[in-house]
Design a protein around this motif. Structure first.
Motif, mmCIF file in Angstrom:
data_model
loop_
_atom_site.group_PDB
_atom_site.id
_atom_site.type_symbol
_atom_site.label_atom_id
_atom_site.label_comp_id
_atom_site.label_asym_id
_atom_site.label_seq_id
_atom_site.Cartn_x
_atom_site.Cartn_y
_atom_site.Cartn_z
ATOM 1 N N ALA A 127 0.840 -1.201 0.000
ATOM 2 C CA ALA A 127 0.000 0.000 0.000
ATOM 3 C C ALA A 127 0.872 1.247 0.000
ATOM 4 O O ALA A 127 0.636 2.182 -0.783
ATOM 5 C CB ALA A 127 -0.919 -0.021 1.217
ATOM 6 N N ALA A 128 1.912 1.262 0.835
ATOM 7 C CA ALA A 128 2.792 2.425 0.898
ATOM 8 C C ALA A 128 3.490 2.646 -0.431
ATOM 9 O O ALA A 128 3.572 3.782 -0.931
ATOM 10 C CB ALA A 128 3.813 2.230 2.012
ATOM 11 N N GLU A 129 3.962 1.540 -1.028
ATOM 12 C CA GLU A 129 4.696 1.624 -2.297
ATOM 13 C C GLU A 129 3.809 2.180 -3.403
ATOM 14 O O GLU A 129 4.231 3.039 -4.184
ATOM 15 C CB GLU A 129 5.221 0.230 -2.619
ATOM 16 N N THR A 130 2.557 1.713 -3.457
ATOM 17 C CA THR A 130 1.671 2.223 -4.497
ATOM 18 C C THR A 130 1.380 3.700 -4.300
ATOM 19 O O THR A 130 1.390 4.475 -5.267
ATOM 20 C CB THR A 130 0.352 1.452 -4.493
ATOM 21 N N ALA A 131 1.125 4.094 -3.039
ATOM 22 C CA ALA A 131 0.793 5.504 -2.791
ATOM 23 C C ALA A 131 1.946 6.402 -3.203
ATOM 24 O O ALA A 131 1.765 7.376 -3.953
ATOM 25 C CB ALA A 131 0.447 5.690 -1.319
ATOM 26 N N VAL A 132 3.158 6.059 -2.757
ATOM 27 C CA VAL A 132 4.300 6.916 -3.072
ATOM 28 C C VAL A 132 4.625 6.862 -4.557
ATOM 29 O O VAL A 132 4.929 7.878 -5.184
ATOM 30 C CB VAL A 132 5.507 6.513 -2.208
ATOM 31 N N GLY A 133 4.519 5.668 -5.155
ATOM 32 C CA GLY A 133 4.823 5.544 -6.580
ATOM 33 C C GLY A 133 3.882 6.362 -7.436
ATOM 34 O O GLY A 133 4.316 7.081 -8.343
ATOM 35 N N LEU A 134 2.581 6.283 -7.129
ATOM 36 C CA LEU A 134 1.642 7.044 -7.942
ATOM 37 C C LEU A 134 1.812 8.538 -7.697
ATOM 38 O O LEU A 134 1.672 9.338 -8.627
ATOM 39 C CB LEU A 134 0.216 6.604 -7.641
ATOM 40 N N ALA A 135 2.156 8.936 -6.444
ATOM 41 C CA ALA A 135 2.411 10.354 -6.181
ATOM 42 C C ALA A 135 3.603 10.834 -6.998
ATOM 43 O O ALA A 135 3.568 11.923 -7.585
ATOM 44 C CB ALA A 135 2.666 10.570 -4.693
ATOM 45 N N LEU A 136 4.649 10.018 -7.076
ATOM 46 C CA LEU A 136 5.822 10.375 -7.885
ATOM 47 C C LEU A 136 5.445 10.504 -9.353
ATOM 48 O O LEU A 136 5.882 11.436 -10.035
ATOM 49 C CB LEU A 136 6.887 9.293 -7.744
ATOM 50 N N ILE A 137 4.623 9.561 -9.840
ATOM 51 C CA ILE A 137 4.249 9.595 -11.256
ATOM 52 C C ILE A 137 3.453 10.860 -11.555
ATOM 53 O O ILE A 137 3.686 11.540 -12.553
ATOM 54 C CB ILE A 137 3.444 8.328 -11.610
#
Lengths: 106, 174
Positions: free
Chosen positions: A76-86
């Motif tokens: 969950a953390a990885e998806t949130a940060v990854g999509l925020a970066l994208i």
């Protein structure tokens, strides 16, 4: 009544499909989807071996379950940060193609 | 072949086919929707492993939250890759060969283990997934209290980082 090997082969196949997605896709969001598939296959492996352990030893074992819960958290953390970066990169560069985000290249 | 095995094979086929479609479909929105089906199949596989709790968590976290997040991100960045042109990069052939070799390697290594054909029988409820024991282990200082707290700190850090990255702090200041 399902053999352990079925679960292991299934999760290996899911992992390799996810790996192919990560390596071959251009779109950054699609790369994240591949990562999700890989994380899921890891959790299947953990739970299959947990079942095997409990069946063979006839004893309660909590470590794999806790490990699986932590994989969920990390995913969950990885998806949130990854999509925020994208989305942040999209604002700056108007592109989410992974090959275009090469500002850090020397 | 028992009923459970047939059910497992059907679920596995659905999951693998939709996972293939996730990585191969041209339209990224369709890929996101196929991902939902694939995650649902994985949740059913958890259910066949007698971990009903994780099946529910999978549906709540992955299908409820992560897929929604991915679909939102796809919609926000829609006009960039207009679903035309190649969706995969030049090295896709190499990636496919590498993945297939890795799969073959995994299978060979796994099938050399002599216990791999063990049938996973139904474990009795007392030894099975015991939610009460799991909850107690998570808050036990001798058990998994520290990983539990670290996971919550990680979630908090991810929350702050996501807000920081997506909001334009410089622009709102000036």
């Amino acid at each position: 009544m399902i053999p352990l090997s079925w679960y292991l082969i299934f999760s290996a196949a899911l992992f390799c499909i996810g790996l192919y997605g990560v390596l071959s896709r251009k779109n950054s969001v699609a790369i994240l989807m591949g990562v999700e598939l890989m994380l899921n296959s890891c959790t299947i492996n953990l739970l299959a071996f947990w079942h095997y352990y409990v069946q063979v030893r006839q004893a309660l074992q909590m470590s794999p379950l806790v490990f699986a819960a932590i994989i969920f958290t990390v995913a969950a953390a990885e998806t949130a940060v990854g999509l925020a970066l994208i989305i942040s990169a999209y604002r700056k560069r108007q592109s989410i193609v992974a090959g275009d985000l090469d500002e850090l290249k020397g | 072949m028992t009923t459970l095995q047939i059910i497992f094979l059907i679920i596995a086929a659905i999951t693998l086919v939709s996972a293939c479609l996730v990585v191969m479909t041209r339209k990224i929105m369709h890929a996101a929707l196929w991902l939902v089906l694939s995650l649902m199949g994985v949740a059913m596989v958890y259910a066949t492993l007698q971990s009903g709790f994780y099946a529910v968590v999978q549906i709540l976290v992955y299908i409820g939250a992560i897929s929604t997040l991915i679909i939102f991100a796809v919609m926000m960045t829609r006009n960039v890759m207009e679903d035309v042109g190649p969706q995969s990069n030049r090295g896709w052939g190499l990636a496919m060969v590498g993945s297939l070799i890795l799969f073959a390697g995994f299978s060979t290594v796994l099938l050399t283990w002599d216990k791999v054909q063990t049938n996973l029988l139904e474990i009795p409820a007392i030894n099975g997934e015991n939610i009460q024991m799991l909850g107690l282990a998570l808050v036990d200082p001798m058990g998994f209290l520290i990983p539990f707290e670290v996971a919550s700190v990680l979630l908090l850090a991810a929350l702050v980082a996501a807000i920081f990255l997506t909001s334009d702090i410089k622009r709102s200041r000036s």
